[in-house]
Design a protein around this motif. Structure first.
Motif, PDB file in Angstrom:
ATOM      1  N   GLY A 121       0.825  -1.192   0.000  1.00  0.00           N
ATOM      2  CA  GLY A 121       0.000   0.000   0.000  1.00  0.00           C
ATOM      3  C   GLY A 121       0.863   1.247   0.000  1.00  0.00           C
ATOM      4  O   GLY A 121       2.086   1.185   0.100  1.00  0.00           O
ATOM      5  N   GLU A 122       0.212   2.377  -0.103  1.00  0.00           N
ATOM      6  CA  GLU A 122       0.925   3.649  -0.117  1.00  0.00           C
ATOM      7  C   GLU A 122       1.708   3.862   1.173  1.00  0.00           C
ATOM      8  O   GLU A 122       2.790   4.430   1.160  1.00  0.00           O
ATOM      9  CB  GLU A 122      -0.071   4.798  -0.330  1.00  0.00           C
ATOM     10  N   GLU A 123       1.163   3.380   2.283  1.00  0.00           N
ATOM     11  CA  GLU A 123       1.847   3.550   3.571  1.00  0.00           C
ATOM     12  C   GLU A 123       3.181   2.816   3.593  1.00  0.00           C
ATOM     13  O   GLU A 123       4.171   3.337   4.102  1.00  0.00           O
ATOM     14  CB  GLU A 123       0.956   3.051   4.702  1.00  0.00           C
ATOM     15  N   GLU A 124       3.201   1.616   3.048  1.00  0.00           N
ATOM     16  CA  GLU A 124       4.443   0.848   3.021  1.00  0.00           C
ATOM     17  C   GLU A 124       5.487   1.529   2.136  1.00  0.00           C
ATOM     18  O   GLU A 124       6.654   1.617   2.504  1.00  0.00           O
ATOM     19  CB  GLU A 124       4.198  -0.584   2.531  1.00  0.00           C
ATOM     20  N   TYR A 125       5.048   2.014   0.963  1.00  0.00           N
ATOM     21  CA  TYR A 125       5.978   2.717   0.080  1.00  0.00           C
ATOM     22  C   TYR A 125       6.483   4.001   0.724  1.00  0.00           C
ATOM     23  O   TYR A 125       7.673   4.339   0.637  1.00  0.00           O
ATOM     24  CB  TYR A 125       5.330   3.025  -1.272  1.00  0.00           C
ATOM     25  N   ALA A 126       5.609   4.710   1.419  1.00  0.00           N
ATOM     26  CA  ALA A 126       6.019   5.937   2.098  1.00  0.00           C
ATOM     27  C   ALA A 126       7.027   5.624   3.197  1.00  0.00           C
ATOM     28  O   ALA A 126       8.014   6.344   3.389  1.00  0.00           O
ATOM     29  CB  ALA A 126       4.801   6.661   2.661  1.00  0.00           C
ATOM     30  N   ALA A 127       6.802   4.528   3.935  1.00  0.00           N
ATOM     31  CA  ALA A 127       7.726   4.134   5.000  1.00  0.00           C
ATOM     32  C   ALA A 127       9.084   3.737   4.418  1.00  0.00           C
ATOM     33  O   ALA A 127      10.130   4.116   4.954  1.00  0.00           O
ATOM     34  CB  ALA A 127       7.142   2.992   5.815  1.00  0.00           C
ATOM     35  N   ILE A 128       9.051   3.000   3.327  1.00  0.00           N
ATOM     36  CA  ILE A 128      10.301   2.589   2.675  1.00  0.00           C
ATOM     37  C   ILE A 128      11.043   3.814   2.157  1.00  0.00           C
ATOM     38  O   ILE A 128      12.261   3.943   2.343  1.00  0.00           O
ATOM     39  CB  ILE A 128      10.028   1.580   1.537  1.00  0.00           C
ATOM     40  N   ASN A 129      10.333   4.746   1.523  1.00  0.00           N
ATOM     41  CA  ASN A 129      10.965   5.963   1.024  1.00  0.00           C
ATOM     42  C   ASN A 129      11.571   6.780   2.161  1.00  0.00           C
ATOM     43  O   ASN A 129      12.665   7.339   2.038  1.00  0.00           O
ATOM     44  CB  ASN A 129       9.964   6.821   0.243  1.00  0.00           C
ATOM     45  N   SER A 130      10.854   6.848   3.276  1.00  0.00           N
ATOM     46  CA  SER A 130      11.361   7.580   4.435  1.00  0.00           C
ATOM     47  C   SER A 130      12.645   6.936   4.959  1.00  0.00           C
ATOM     48  O   SER A 130      13.613   7.634   5.274  1.00  0.00           O
ATOM     49  CB  SER A 130      10.295   7.613   5.522  1.00  0.00           C
ATOM     50  N   MET A 131      12.643   5.615   5.056  1.00  0.00           N
ATOM     51  CA  MET A 131      13.845   4.910   5.519  1.00  0.00           C
ATOM     52  C   MET A 131      15.009   5.118   4.553  1.00  0.00           C
ATOM     53  O   MET A 131      16.145   5.346   4.983  1.00  0.00           O
ATOM     54  CB  MET A 131      13.563   3.422   5.689  1.00  0.00           C
ATOM     55  N   LEU A 132      14.733   5.059   3.262  1.00  0.00           N
ATOM     56  CA  LEU A 132      15.790   5.271   2.279  1.00  0.00           C
ATOM     57  C   LEU A 132      16.330   6.698   2.344  1.00  0.00           C
ATOM     58  O   LEU A 132      17.542   6.920   2.216  1.00  0.00           O
ATOM     59  CB  LEU A 132      15.282   4.956   0.872  1.00  0.00           C
ATOM     60  N   ASP A 133      15.452   7.674   2.563  1.00  0.00           N
ATOM     61  CA  ASP A 133      15.902   9.063   2.712  1.00  0.00           C
ATOM     62  C   ASP A 133      16.787   9.216   3.941  1.00  0.00           C
ATOM     63  O   ASP A 133      17.796   9.918   3.914  1.00  0.00           O
ATOM     64  CB  ASP A 133      14.703  10.010   2.808  1.00  0.00           C
ATOM     65  N   GLN A 134      16.405   8.553   5.032  1.00  0.00           N
ATOM     66  CA  GLN A 134      17.189   8.627   6.256  1.00  0.00           C
ATOM     67  C   GLN A 134      18.553   7.967   6.060  1.00  0.00           C
ATOM     68  O   GLN A 134      19.580   8.510   6.487  1.00  0.00           O
ATOM     69  CB  GLN A 134      16.429   7.948   7.392  1.00  0.00           C
ATOM     70  N   ILE A 135      18.570   6.829   5.397  1.00  0.00           N
ATOM     71  CA  ILE A 135      19.840   6.155   5.106  1.00  0.00           C
ATOM     72  C   ILE A 135      20.717   7.034   4.226  1.00  0.00           C
ATOM     73  O   ILE A 135      21.921   7.177   4.467  1.00  0.00           O
ATOM     74  CB  ILE A 135      19.594   4.779   4.443  1.00  0.00           C
ATOM     75  N   ASN A 136      20.108   7.656   3.230  1.00  0.00           N
ATOM     76  CA  ASN A 136      20.848   8.546   2.339  1.00  0.00           C
ATOM     77  C   ASN A 136      21.442   9.719   3.118  1.00  0.00           C
ATOM     78  O   ASN A 136      22.596  10.103   2.901  1.00  0.00           O
ATOM     79  CB  ASN A 136      19.931   9.056   1.221  1.00  0.00           C
ATOM     80  N   SER A 137      20.669  10.264   4.053  1.00  0.00           N
ATOM     81  CA  SER A 137      21.154  11.362   4.885  1.00  0.00           C
ATOM     82  C   SER A 137      22.339  10.914   5.742  1.00  0.00           C
ATOM     83  O   SER A 137      23.340  11.631   5.863  1.00  0.00           O
ATOM     84  CB  SER A 137      20.020  11.875   5.762  1.00  0.00           C
ATOM     85  N   TYR A 138      22.224   9.744   6.344  1.00  0.00           N
ATOM     86  CA  TYR A 138      23.327   9.215   7.144  1.00  0.00           C
ATOM     87  C   TYR A 138      24.575   8.988   6.298  1.00  0.00           C
ATOM     88  O   TYR A 138      25.696   9.271   6.734  1.00  0.00           O
ATOM     89  CB  TYR A 138      22.936   7.907   7.829  1.00  0.00           C
ATOM     90  N   LEU A 139      24.388   8.477   5.098  1.00  0.00           N
ATOM     91  CA  LEU A 139      25.530   8.246   4.215  1.00  0.00           C
ATOM     92  C   LEU A 139      26.181   9.561   3.794  1.00  0.00           C
ATOM     93  O   LEU A 139      27.416   9.646   3.703  1.00  0.00           O
ATOM     94  CB  LEU A 139      25.100   7.437   2.989  1.00  0.00           C
ATOM     95  N   ASP A 140      25.370  10.589   3.533  1.00  0.00           N
ATOM     96  CA  ASP A 140      25.931  11.905   3.195  1.00  0.00           C
ATOM     97  C   ASP A 140      26.753  12.457   4.357  1.00  0.00           C
ATOM     98  O   ASP A 140      27.845  12.993   4.162  1.00  0.00           O
ATOM     99  CB  ASP A 140      24.818  12.893   2.834  1.00  0.00           C
ATOM    100  N   ASP A 141      26.222  12.320   5.580  1.00  0.00           N
ATOM    101  CA  ASP A 141      26.942  12.782   6.762  1.00  0.00           C
ATOM    102  C   ASP A 141      28.246  12.011   6.939  1.00  0.00           C
ATOM    103  O   ASP A 141      29.293  12.599   7.232  1.00  0.00           O
ATOM    104  CB  ASP A 141      26.063  12.627   8.002  1.00  0.00           C
ATOM    105  N   LEU A 142      28.178  10.724   6.734  1.00  0.00           N
ATOM    106  CA  LEU A 142      29.372   9.890   6.850  1.00  0.00           C
ATOM    107  C   LEU A 142      30.415  10.289   5.809  1.00  0.00           C
ATOM    108  O   LEU A 142      31.614  10.351   6.104  1.00  0.00           O
ATOM    109  CB  LEU A 142      28.986   8.415   6.690  1.00  0.00           C
ATOM    110  N   GLU A 143      29.971  10.590   4.598  1.00  0.00           N
ATOM    111  CA  GLU A 143      30.890  11.010   3.543  1.00  0.00           C
ATOM    112  C   GLU A 143      31.557  12.341   3.893  1.00  0.00           C
ATOM    113  O   GLU A 143      32.762  12.517   3.688  1.00  0.00           O
ATOM    114  CB  GLU A 143      30.140  11.133   2.220  1.00  0.00           C
TER     115      GLU A 143
END
Length: 103
Positions: A24-46
């Motif tokens: 459902g849309e909720e699952e995709y939104a949750a996955i997108n949110s997690m991916l955005d958070q991971i991307n943010s952490y990776l940017d900070d790490l870089e």
């Protein structure tokens, strides 16, 4: 027939794999949110990695210069600062020259 992962004993017709999962849309939104958070952490790490890399290069250069200065002291050759001081002293008149000028 081999299975989806190359396993010869399992076929895709056995019903083990169900590709009819619907998200459902909720699952995709949750996955997108997690991916955005991971991307943010990776940017900070870089960024941190780049900063540490810069500091490491500064430390290595400082260490190299200290090693050259130490080696020059051990060998008795003047360092850049000592060489510069000797040049300044040689450009000044000596005490004997000053004494002769005053008399």
């Amino acid at each position: 027939m081999s299975g989806p992962n190359g396993d010869p004993n399992i076929s895709s017709e056995d019903g083990i794999i169900n590709d009819d999962d619907e998200f459902g849309e909720e699952e995709y939104a949750a996955i997108n949110s997690m991916l955005d958070q991971i991307n943010s952490y990776l940017d900070d790490l870089e960024e941190r990695n780049d900063a540490l890399n810069g500091k490491l290069h500064e430390l290595l250069e400082s260490n190299r210069q200290a090693r050259l200065d130490f080696r020059a002291q051990l060998l008795g050759s003047p360092t850049h600062e000592e060489h510069h001081a000797v040049e300044q002293e040689s450009s000044l008149p000596s005490e004997q020259e000053q004494h002769e000028e005053n008399h």
